[in-house]
Design a protein around this motif. Structure first.
Motif: not given
Length: 341
Positions: A265-271, A333-335
């Motif tokens: 879940p990239w958005e949750i985790m990276f956010g 990372i770039a996003s």
């Protein structure tokens, strides 16, 4: 804390793709490791995480440390002086810092200090020793009748064990700090270990034991498979960051396979992670090789390892999977507003 938008992010790769044992006394195998290092640095990885396997019972810890020093010399001769290394360490039934017996805890402390020494030898200053090194990996408590202990009885059973480990970890953390090695306890899934299985449990231990210079690893696969949900995840990330305990982040798919197009879940985790974390990311992929195939009950096919396995039609190579994972992680990372290597 907000990091510079121009900061380059280190991305490391785990050697769990290839082995659980570097075999540091085997010069021939060192050549295999060097070939993998060359291929993966060419792909773009800036560092590597390696598992430090328990040594032979009749060898002293100093012998193990010396063997890894020679392995590092072999890496340096091959041109990898500037490549960064972190380590993955687990405790064992013999070297158990949670043991109720003082002598066994003393042995565990000596074992863990030797792992700090090995980490320092391989990674130099400001490297990281991560892994399930609080409670022995893969050891499950039993009742007198031979039944495994779970749920409320497990929580009652583990509490005094964690309390017993407090003095061990205070001394270990002080030693690691002197060696300039960051410690990062990694919670892992409940079929790998009975505890700690959640980031909150590791943080609770460090707080209650008053271990000021030890932190945690957050692993995306472990969080997805063994956690209390997004709200608690956000609280744990903030809690770890506020206490300067967010020492390592592993990027791993829930099936421990390919990162590309996985259920992370990239958005949750990276956010949550990106605004407060400045350390390296580790791409961690467990290949379906011994001992992982049986210990993690893998049913998927092995990624074939160039130079070690025969190519298999229709199956990706380890390098192809590593390349795709790096590209995916760089894009994520770039996003989120960061530049990448």
């Amino acid at each position: 804390m907000k990091m510079s938008q121009a900061r380059k992010r280190d991305i490391y790769f785990s050697f769990f793709m290839f082995t659980a044992d570097l075999r540091p006394t085997d010069a021939g195998y060192a050549e295999v490791l060097v070939r993998h290092l060359k291929a993966l640095t060419d792909i773009g990885y800036t560092g590597f995480d390696v598992h430090i396997a328990p040594g032979l019972a009749h060898d002293g810890h100093h012998v193990e440390v010396e063997s890894y020093a020679r392995l590092k010399e072999a890496f340096d001769r091959a041109g990898f002086q500037d490549v960064k290394f972190t380590t993955n360490v687990g405790t064992t039934r013999t070297f158990d810092p949670t043991s109720p017996y003082q002598e066994q805890r003393k042995q565990a402390l000596a074992y863990l200090k030797s792992r700090v020494d090995i980490t320092s030898v391989l990674g130099g200053e400001n490297t990281i020793m991560s892994g399930p090194f609080l409670y022995p990996y893969g050891i499950f408590p039993l009742t007198d009748d031979g039944e495994e202990i779970w749920s409320d009885p497990l929580q009652d059973w583990i509490a005094p064990r964690f309390a017993a480990a407090g003095s061990v970890f205070r001394e270990l953390a002080e030693y690691a700090s002197e060696k300039k090695v960051k410690l990062a306890i990694e919670p892992v899934k409940n079929w790998e270990t009975p505890a700690p299985t959640m980031v909150s449990e590791a943080l609770d231990f460090l707080e209650s034991a008053d271990v000021p210079v030890c932190g945690v690893t957050i692993d995306t696969a472990q969080v997805v498979l063994e956690s209390q949900g997004p709200a608690i995840f956000r609280k744990n990330v903030a809690r770890a960051a506020q206490q300067c305990r967010l020492n390592y982040v592993h990027i791993s798919a829930p099936d421990r396979g390919a990162v590309k197009d996985s259920w992370i879940p990239w958005e949750i985790m990276f956010g949550e992670i990106e605004p407060v974390y400045s350390g390296p990311y580790l791409v961690e992929i467990f290949n379906a090789i011994p001992p992982f195939d049986s210990s993690m009950r893998m049913t998927r096919r092995r990624f074939w390892r160039p130079g070690e396995d025969e190519p298999e039609a229709g199956v990706d190579s380890a390098y192809e999977v590593a390349r795709a994972a790096l590209t995916t992680l760089q894009e994520k990372i770039a996003s989120h507003g960061r530049s990448h290597p």
